[in-house]
Scaffold this motif. Structure first.
Motif, PDB file in Angstrom:
ATOM      1  N   PRO A   1       2.103  19.146   5.666  1.00  0.00           N
ATOM      2  CA  PRO A   1       0.402  18.605   6.144  1.00  0.00           C
ATOM      3  C   PRO A   1       0.937  20.514   7.418  1.00  0.00           C
ATOM      4  O   PRO A   1       2.551  20.436   7.205  1.00  0.00           O
ATOM      5  N   VAL A   2       0.119  20.598   7.068  1.00  0.00           N
ATOM      6  CA  VAL A   2      -0.110  22.308   8.513  1.00  0.00           C
ATOM      7  C   VAL A   2      -1.293  22.055   9.615  1.00  0.00           C
ATOM      8  O   VAL A   2      -1.977  21.526   8.623  1.00  0.00           O
ATOM      9  N   ALA A   3      -1.233  23.549  10.482  1.00  0.00           N
ATOM     10  CA  ALA A   3      -2.193  23.203  11.450  1.00  0.00           C
ATOM     11  C   ALA A   3      -2.435  24.012  12.400  1.00  0.00           C
ATOM     12  O   ALA A   3      -1.589  24.516  12.121  1.00  0.00           O
ATOM     13  N   GLU A   4      -3.452  24.526  12.784  1.00  0.00           N
ATOM     14  CA  GLU A   4      -4.190  24.765  13.105  1.00  0.00           C
ATOM     15  C   GLU A   4      -4.542  24.828  14.816  1.00  0.00           C
ATOM     16  O   GLU A   4      -5.947  23.647  15.061  1.00  0.00           O
ATOM     17  N   PRO A   5      -4.504  24.887  16.370  1.00  0.00           N
ATOM     18  CA  PRO A   5      -2.588  25.728  16.118  1.00  0.00           C
ATOM     19  C   PRO A   5      -1.495  24.786  15.303  1.00  0.00           C
ATOM     20  O   PRO A   5      -1.601  23.831  15.515  1.00  0.00           O
ATOM     21  N   ASP A   6      -0.654  25.887  15.716  1.00  0.00           N
ATOM     22  CA  ASP A   6       0.906  25.304  14.977  1.00  0.00           C
ATOM     23  C   ASP A   6       0.937  23.844  16.116  1.00  0.00           C
ATOM     24  O   ASP A   6       1.576  24.223  16.820  1.00  0.00           O
ATOM     25  N   VAL A   7       1.653  23.054  15.036  1.00  0.00           N
ATOM     26  CA  VAL A   7       2.210  21.603  15.736  1.00  0.00           C
ATOM     27  C   VAL A   7       2.767  21.857  14.043  1.00  0.00           C
ATOM     28  O   VAL A   7       2.806  21.352  13.561  1.00  0.00           O
ATOM     29  N   PRO A   8       4.316  21.446  14.434  1.00  0.00           N
ATOM     30  CA  PRO A   8       5.588  21.250  13.381  1.00  0.00           C
ATOM     31  C   PRO A   8       5.088  19.530  13.376  1.00  0.00           C
ATOM     32  O   PRO A   8       4.895  18.701  13.954  1.00  0.00           O
ATOM     33  N   ALA A   9       5.535  19.733  11.298  1.00  0.00           N
ATOM     34  CA  ALA A   9       5.337  18.348  10.634  1.00  0.00           C
ATOM     35  C   ALA A   9       6.771  18.245  10.095  1.00  0.00           C
ATOM     36  O   ALA A   9       6.759  18.622   9.260  1.00  0.00           O
ATOM     37  N   PRO A  10       7.720  17.823  10.902  1.00  0.00           N
ATOM     38  CA  PRO A  10       8.746  17.964   9.647  1.00  0.00           C
ATOM     39  C   PRO A  10       9.367  16.663   8.832  1.00  0.00           C
ATOM     40  O   PRO A  10       8.591  15.754   9.706  1.00  0.00           O
ATOM     41  N   LEU A  11       9.172  16.852   7.753  1.00  0.00           N
ATOM     42  CA  LEU A  11       9.523  15.412   6.858  1.00  0.00           C
ATOM     43  C   LEU A  11      10.478  14.966   7.509  1.00  0.00           C
ATOM     44  O   LEU A  11      12.023  15.488   7.715  1.00  0.00           O
ATOM     45  N   GLY A  12      10.460  13.940   7.325  1.00  0.00           N
ATOM     46  CA  GLY A  12      11.399  12.449   7.299  1.00  0.00           C
ATOM     47  C   GLY A  12      12.624  12.626   6.366  1.00  0.00           C
ATOM     48  O   GLY A  12      11.812  12.335   5.528  1.00  0.00           O
ATOM     49  N   ASP A  13      13.497  11.345   6.314  1.00  0.00           N
ATOM     50  CA  ASP A  13      14.294  11.060   5.335  1.00  0.00           C
ATOM     51  C   ASP A  13      14.218   9.343   4.877  1.00  0.00           C
ATOM     52  O   ASP A  13      14.978   9.042   3.956  1.00  0.00           O
ATOM     53  N   GLU A  14      13.127   9.002   5.609  1.00  0.00           N
ATOM     54  CA  GLU A  14      12.366   7.277   4.931  1.00  0.00           C
ATOM     55  C   GLU A  14      12.444   7.329   3.595  1.00  0.00           C
ATOM     56  O   GLU A  14      11.952   8.391   3.290  1.00  0.00           O
ATOM     57  N   PRO A  15      12.597   5.926   2.978  1.00  0.00           N
ATOM     58  CA  PRO A  15      12.357   6.003   1.683  1.00  0.00           C
ATOM     59  C   PRO A  15      10.549   6.214   1.396  1.00  0.00           C
ATOM     60  O   PRO A  15       9.652   5.953   2.269  1.00  0.00           O
ATOM     61  N   GLU A  16      10.254   6.816   0.471  1.00  0.00           N
ATOM     62  CA  GLU A  16       8.782   6.392   0.193  1.00  0.00           C
ATOM     63  C   GLU A  16       8.292   5.529  -1.249  1.00  0.00           C
ATOM     64  O   GLU A  16       8.986   5.097  -1.880  1.00  0.00           O
ATOM     65  N   GLU A  17       7.387   5.903  -0.963  1.00  0.00           N
ATOM     66  CA  GLU A  17       5.797   4.826  -1.650  1.00  0.00           C
ATOM     67  C   GLU A  17       6.778   3.467  -1.593  1.00  0.00           C
ATOM     68  O   GLU A  17       6.831   2.638  -1.304  1.00  0.00           O
ATOM     69  N   ILE A  18       6.933   2.881  -3.638  1.00  0.00           N
ATOM     70  CA  ILE A  18       7.200   1.277  -3.180  1.00  0.00           C
ATOM     71  C   ILE A  18       8.429   0.764  -2.904  1.00  0.00           C
ATOM     72  O   ILE A  18       9.176  -0.374  -2.295  1.00  0.00           O
ATOM     73  N   ALA A  19       9.203   2.224  -2.646  1.00  0.00           N
ATOM     74  CA  ALA A  19      10.991   1.779  -2.143  1.00  0.00           C
ATOM     75  C   ALA A  19      10.508   1.665  -0.498  1.00  0.00           C
ATOM     76  O   ALA A  19      10.856   0.661   0.292  1.00  0.00           O
TER      77      ALA A  19
ATOM     78  N   GLN B   1       1.263  -1.257   0.216  1.00  0.00           N
ATOM     79  CA  GLN B   1       0.127  -0.082   0.014  1.00  0.00           C
ATOM     80  C   GLN B   1       0.832   1.057  -0.292  1.00  0.00           C
ATOM     81  O   GLN B   1       1.298   1.382   0.812  1.00  0.00           O
ATOM     82  N   SER B   2       1.533   1.856  -1.396  1.00  0.00           N
ATOM     83  CA  SER B   2       2.284   2.463  -1.271  1.00  0.00           C
ATOM     84  C   SER B   2       2.510   3.819  -0.595  1.00  0.00           C
ATOM     85  O   SER B   2       2.828   3.894  -0.451  1.00  0.00           O
ATOM     86  N   ARG B   3       0.635   4.118  -0.872  1.00  0.00           N
ATOM     87  CA  ARG B   3       0.130   5.256   0.120  1.00  0.00           C
ATOM     88  C   ARG B   3       0.877   5.942   0.966  1.00  0.00           C
ATOM     89  O   ARG B   3       1.015   6.669   1.822  1.00  0.00           O
ATOM     90  N   ARG B   4       1.014   4.956   1.739  1.00  0.00           N
ATOM     91  CA  ARG B   4       1.593   4.718   3.706  1.00  0.00           C
ATOM     92  C   ARG B   4       2.696   4.878   3.781  1.00  0.00           C
ATOM     93  O   ARG B   4       3.312   6.182   5.126  1.00  0.00           O
ATOM     94  N   TYR B   5       3.290   5.511   2.927  1.00  0.00           N
ATOM     95  CA  TYR B   5       5.107   4.838   3.139  1.00  0.00           C
ATOM     96  C   TYR B   5       5.225   7.097   2.149  1.00  0.00           C
ATOM     97  O   TYR B   5       6.384   7.440   2.482  1.00  0.00           O
ATOM     98  N   PHE B   6       4.401   7.923   2.110  1.00  0.00           N
ATOM     99  CA  PHE B   6       5.197   9.104   2.061  1.00  0.00           C
ATOM    100  C   PHE B   6       5.292   9.870   3.188  1.00  0.00           C
ATOM    101  O   PHE B   6       4.585   9.845   4.683  1.00  0.00           O
ATOM    102  N   ARG B   7       6.145  10.503   3.007  1.00  0.00           N
ATOM    103  CA  ARG B   7       7.024  11.253   4.463  1.00  0.00           C
ATOM    104  C   ARG B   7       5.607  12.226   4.679  1.00  0.00           C
ATOM    105  O   ARG B   7       5.500  12.264   6.204  1.00  0.00           O
ATOM    106  N   ALA B   8       4.971  12.866   3.640  1.00  0.00           N
ATOM    107  CA  ALA B   8       4.317  13.339   4.727  1.00  0.00           C
ATOM    108  C   ALA B   8       2.680  13.090   5.123  1.00  0.00           C
ATOM    109  O   ALA B   8       1.721  14.056   5.949  1.00  0.00           O
ATOM    110  N   VAL B   9       2.818  11.770   4.852  1.00  0.00           N
ATOM    111  CA  VAL B   9       1.290  11.028   5.685  1.00  0.00           C
ATOM    112  C   VAL B   9       2.343  11.091   7.313  1.00  0.00           C
ATOM    113  O   VAL B   9       1.251  11.351   7.622  1.00  0.00           O
ATOM    114  N   GLU B  10       3.149  10.277   7.429  1.00  0.00           N
ATOM    115  CA  GLU B  10       3.651  10.145   8.908  1.00  0.00           C
ATOM    116  C   GLU B  10       3.832  11.381   9.335  1.00  0.00           C
ATOM    117  O   GLU B  10       3.157  11.230  10.596  1.00  0.00           O
TER     118      GLU B  10
END
Length: 358
Positions: free
Chosen positions: A258-276, A124-133
Motif C-alpha cells: 500500500p501507499v500513503a500521502e503523506p508517506d507512511v512506510p509500509a514494509p511487508l513482513g515475512d509471515e505466512p499468507e492466506e490459508i497458510a 478468512q484467508s484475506r486477513r493474512y495477506f502481508r499487504a493487508v497488515e
C-alpha cells in the motif's frame, strides 16, 4: 518442539487439495486422515499429495484414528453438520469460509463451540495477506478513518452453481471484502444500504453486481462497489482500496504494498499468507488458548453483514446488523433440536452482547 498437531481434513475437492498442500508445508501439523463423500476422490487427493499411508473414509466415524483437530473444507451447506459434529466430539475446528449459509446456523455453531469448550475458527484467508497488515498499520498511523472504499471488478466464468445463485457476488464473494473492512476500520458495522443488479450482458442468472454503504459504530462509512461481469481493466481479486483518514490518504491495489500521502512506510513482513497464515494462527490458538482473530463469535458479524446487504437489496431500504442477528437468534431458538445447544443459546440473553455488538 511440541509434537505436530494431528489433523483430519474433511473435504478433498479443489479447495481441499489446496489445504493438503498447505498442511504438507507446515511442520507443526500432521495429516492423519482425510474424509470425503466420494472416497475415491479422497484417495486420489491423498496420494497426489504424498499421503499414501493416510487412511481415507466417507465420514469421521469411519476413520479409526486419533486426532486433535479438524480442518473443515466441505461445501458451505455441510459446514454446520461437519464442524458441530467434530466440536461435540471434543475436537477444535478450523472451518473454511463461509462459516455457514445463514446467521441462524452460525449462531448454532457458536453455541456448539461453547458447549464443547473447543475452538471454532474460520479461515478468512484475506486477513493474512502481508499487504493487508501493512495497510492496517498505515491507517493506524494516519489516524481515524472517515471513509473506506473498495472497488471489485472481475469477469470470471465459473460455469457452476455460482452462475445460478440469486446473489452470487454478495453471497459468494463479498464476505472477503466485508470482513476485511472490519479488520481495517477496527470498529463494528451498524447498518447497510445495498443495491444489487444484473447488467444486460451478464452470464449470471442472479445479480452479479452490487453497491453497498455500511455505517460503522465509530461513524466510519465503508463503501463497496463491484461486479462479476466486468471484463477489461479488472481489479485484483482482493479489490482496490482507498482510505481517507484524519492524517491523509492511503491506497492499496490489492496485490502490492500500500501507499500513503503523506508517506507512511509500509514494509511487508515475512509471515505466512492466506490459508497458510490461518493455519499457523489456528495451531497457535489451540496450543496456547489464545483467541484468534476469526473466532466463531466474531466471524458471525461478517456473515451478518452479507445477510443484511442481501436483505437491503431485496427490500430497497437500509438494514440494521442488529436486526439480522436478533431475527436469526429468534429463529435459532425455535429450530435448534440439540438440547445442549439450545440451553447454550438460551443462556445468552442478549445475542448482540455475546457477539460484541453492544
Amino acid at each position: 518442539m511440541p509434537e505436530p498437531l494431528r489433523l483430519v481434513q474433511a473435504g478433498a475437492g479443489g479447495m481441499g487439495r489446496a489445504w493438503l498442500r498447505t498442511i504438507a508445508a507446515n511442520t507443526s501439523v500432521q495429516l492423519v486422515g482425510l474424509v470425503d463423500l466420494d472416497v475415491d476422490v479422497a484417495r486420489a487427493a491423498a496420494d497426489e499429495h504424498g499421503y499414501h499411508d493416510v487412511p481415507v473414509a466417507t465420514s469421521i466415524d469411519e476413520l479409526d484414528v486419533e486426532f486433535e483437530a479438524l480442518i473443515d473444507v466441505t461445501v458451505p451447506v455441510a459446514h454446520p453438520t461437519v464442524s458441530v459434529e467434530a466440536l461435540l466430539r471434543g475436537v477444535p475446528v478450523l472451518c473454511e469460509k463461509p462459516l455457514a449459509e445463514t446467521v441462524r446456523e452460525c449462531l448454532q455453531m457458536a453455541a456448539a463451540s461453547e458447549v464443547s469448550g473447543k475452538l471454532l475458527m474460520v479461515s478468512q484467508s484475506r486477513r493474512y495477506f502481508r499487504a493487508v497488515e501493512a495497510f492496517r498499520r498505515q491507517l493506524a498511523e494516519l489516524g481515524p478513518v472517515g471513509t473506506l472504499s473498495c472497488e471489485f471488478y472481475k469477469a470470471p466464468h465459473f460455469s457452476g452453481f455460482r452462475e445460478r445463485m440469486a446473489e452470487p457476488l454478495l453471497v459468494d464473494m463479498a464476505i472477503h471484502q466485508f470482513d476485511l473492512s472490519r479488520k481495517l476500520i477496527g470498529s463494528e458495522p451498524v447498518s447497510v444500504y445495498c443495491d444489487s443488479y444484473n447488467p444486460s450482458w451478464s452470464w449470471f442468472d442472479g445479480n452479479a453486481a452490487a453497491s453497498a454503504i455500511f455505517t460503522y459504530a465509530d461513524g466510519t462509512r465503508f463503501t463497496f462497489a463491484g461486479s462479476w461481469c466486468a471484463p477489461g481493466l479488472e481489479t485484483s481479486w482482493n479489490g482496490r482500496w482507498r482510505a481517507s483518514t484524519a492524517g491523509g490518504t492511503a491506497t492499496w491495489d490489492g496485490d502490492n504494498a500500500p501507499v500513503a500521502e503523506p508517506d507512511v512506510p509500509a514494509p511487508l513482513g515475512d509471515e505466512p499468507e492466506e490459508i497458510a497464515g490461518s493455519l499457523v494462527e489456528f495451531v497457535n490458538a489451540v496450543r496456547t488458548g489464545t483467541k484468534p482473530q476469526s473466532e466463531v463469535h466474531s466471524n458471525v458479524v461478517s456473515i451478518a453483514m452479507v445477510e443484511a446487504a442481501v436483505r437491503s437489496a431485496d427490500t430497497g431500504v437500509p438494514v440494521r446488523i442488529a436486526d439480522i442477528v436478533t431475527d436469526a437468534y429468534t429463529e435459532a431458538l425455535s429450530t435448534t433440536q440439540n438440547p445442549d445447544l439450545l440451553a447454550a443459546l438460551k443462556s445468552w440473553g442478549d445475542p448482540l452482547a455475546v457477539l460484541g455488538l453492544s
